[in-house]
Scaffold this motif. Sequence first.
Motif, PDB file in Angstrom:
ATOM      1  N   LEU A  90     -50.776 -54.083  -5.136  1.00 13.82           N
ATOM      2  CA  LEU A  90     -52.192 -54.126  -5.634  1.00 13.82           C
ATOM      3  C   LEU A  90     -52.381 -53.561  -7.230  1.00 13.82           C
ATOM      4  O   LEU A  90     -53.262 -53.878  -7.798  1.00 13.82           O
ATOM      5  N   THR A  91     -51.091 -53.156  -7.586  1.00 15.14           N
ATOM      6  CA  THR A  91     -50.948 -52.705  -8.830  1.00 15.14           C
ATOM      7  C   THR A  91     -49.595 -52.208  -9.329  1.00 15.14           C
ATOM      8  O   THR A  91     -48.772 -51.876  -8.606  1.00 15.14           O
ATOM      9  N   ARG A  92     -49.532 -52.384 -10.562  1.00 16.96           N
ATOM     10  CA  ARG A  92     -48.153 -52.008 -10.994  1.00 16.96           C
ATOM     11  C   ARG A  92     -48.216 -50.765 -11.603  1.00 16.96           C
ATOM     12  O   ARG A  92     -47.170 -50.388 -12.216  1.00 16.96           O
ATOM     13  N   THR A  97     -60.037 -45.525  -9.555  1.00  8.42           N
ATOM     14  CA  THR A  97     -59.859 -44.867  -8.161  1.00  8.42           C
ATOM     15  C   THR A  97     -60.240 -46.279  -7.222  1.00  8.42           C
ATOM     16  O   THR A  97     -61.112 -46.822  -7.173  1.00  8.42           O
ATOM     17  N   LEU A  98     -59.187 -46.186  -6.193  1.00 11.20           N
ATOM     18  CA  LEU A  98     -59.403 -47.012  -5.091  1.00 11.20           C
ATOM     19  C   LEU A  98     -59.420 -46.058  -3.857  1.00 11.20           C
ATOM     20  O   LEU A  98     -58.122 -45.450  -3.796  1.00 11.20           O
ATOM     21  N   HIS A  99     -60.222 -46.090  -3.062  1.00  7.29           N
ATOM     22  CA  HIS A  99     -60.558 -45.079  -2.010  1.00  7.29           C
ATOM     23  C   HIS A  99     -59.713 -45.587  -1.053  1.00  7.29           C
ATOM     24  O   HIS A  99     -59.086 -44.707  -0.127  1.00  7.29           O
ATOM     25  N   CYS A 156     -62.853 -42.843 -13.531  1.00  4.49           N
ATOM     26  CA  CYS A 156     -63.750 -43.501 -12.761  1.00  4.49           C
ATOM     27  C   CYS A 156     -63.515 -43.405 -11.227  1.00  4.49           C
ATOM     28  O   CYS A 156     -62.401 -43.638 -10.810  1.00  4.49           O
ATOM     29  N   PRO A 157     -64.574 -42.920 -10.476  1.00  2.00           N
ATOM     30  CA  PRO A 157     -64.334 -42.818  -8.889  1.00  2.00           C
ATOM     31  C   PRO A 157     -64.350 -44.069  -8.305  1.00  2.00           C
ATOM     32  O   PRO A 157     -64.233 -44.057  -7.051  1.00  2.00           O
ATOM     33  N   MET A 158     -64.620 -45.192  -9.013  1.00  2.17           N
ATOM     34  CA  MET A 158     -64.487 -46.665  -8.709  1.00  2.17           C
ATOM     35  C   MET A 158     -63.337 -47.303  -9.379  1.00  2.17           C
ATOM     36  O   MET A 158     -62.695 -46.684 -10.414  1.00  2.17           O
ATOM     37  N   GLN A 159     -63.287 -48.635  -9.296  1.00  4.97           N
ATOM     38  CA  GLN A 159     -62.331 -49.508  -9.828  1.00  4.97           C
ATOM     39  C   GLN A 159     -62.758 -50.520 -10.696  1.00  4.97           C
ATOM     40  O   GLN A 159     -62.224 -51.057 -11.354  1.00  4.97           O
ATOM     41  N   LEU A 163     -58.569 -55.742 -11.542  1.00  2.00           N
ATOM     42  CA  LEU A 163     -59.128 -54.606 -12.013  1.00  2.00           C
ATOM     43  C   LEU A 163     -58.434 -53.260 -12.197  1.00  2.00           C
ATOM     44  O   LEU A 163     -58.413 -52.533 -13.033  1.00  2.00           O
ATOM     45  N   LEU A 164     -57.455 -53.025 -11.181  1.00  2.00           N
ATOM     46  CA  LEU A 164     -56.518 -51.852 -11.256  1.00  2.00           C
ATOM     47  C   LEU A 164     -55.360 -51.962 -12.170  1.00  2.00           C
ATOM     48  O   LEU A 164     -55.186 -50.888 -12.872  1.00  2.00           O
TER      49      LEU A 164
END
Length: 368
Positions: A158-160, A98-100, A81-84, A135-136
Amino acid sequence: MKIVIDARFTRTDHHDGISRYGSSLIAATAKIADVTMLINDKRQLALLPDVPWVMVNSPLSPLELFVARKINPLGADVVVCPMQTMGSWGRQYSLILTLHDLIYYEHPAPPGFLPAPVRLLWRLYHKAFWPQRVLLNRAEVVATISRTTEALMAKYRLTRRPVRIVGNAPQPGQTPRNPADGADKSLLYMGSFMPYKNVETMIRGMAGLPDYTLHLLSRITSQRRAELEGLIPDGAKVEFHNGVTDDEYEELLLRATALISLSRAEGYGLPLVEAMALGTPVIASDIPIFREVGADAVSYVDPGSPADFAAAVAALDDEALWQQRSRRSVERAADFNWDESARQLLAAAEEAVALRKRNAPKRKITND
């Protein structure tokens, strides 16, 4: 490997940044993998490559929570997905989200095309980092488009999940200008007119550039246009286009002295790459993401100084310097291409599949 790519963020009229990114990535990845795309409106197909597609709900629908029920039967190894924000409840596949960028944490005004309730949630969402983490962390792998954003993601934890670069790029097949042909006395700006874009500084700087015309290419509201028109110095030439087609944009770039972007903050800076790919020099604010994208091909200025901006433009009156910048721009832009982005995505997809297998619950073997 079977890859499903979410194309539901594709526009139905003209591309925005996310829409173009997703469409271009699908086209390049389909050359090297089995790709199916998800859409929610058949009008999106006009802006998408000719690859297999499946219709599902809108990503803004409450049904998004259960979208995995429609995707599971497709037998995908990985969904991208190009978004999260993609729903993932009950999924049976590996997932890349994805996180732009983190631009909306600094400037939380939501895109105007979103429905009012979504715009409210958008603002609330960007008041804290924990919703982003939730989310991520649902994915096996998180993608982003720049080292600058990757570093910010690490800074704010922001993410593991592993973070991998899947880069942005200009459109393929464009022919750069011949530097020997020179340029018109025109300057271009492509982007929104939100306050952080800092269009005010370039307008004020036109006071020292009476021989140049500043072309503001993007769509603009009448209220914002009136605000900016009030800042135009006496004798300065500023033209509002209120939107241009891709062909018109390319034609203008091929004649311009430079593309300008004086943003105080930015997520990436695709207009810089688009201009450089055609051999059009760039003048940009001195911020980390522009340094990453432009390297030594771009003229960097203090975004708060109209005089610095005007001086950078005046320096390009030197024909030898302008030609050198034009040639170096093409060289730098060649470092960004969709085929490389597709290879990056395929590597991330293989990693995501391996991680899901590794983390799958082990079934106990018992002896009867």
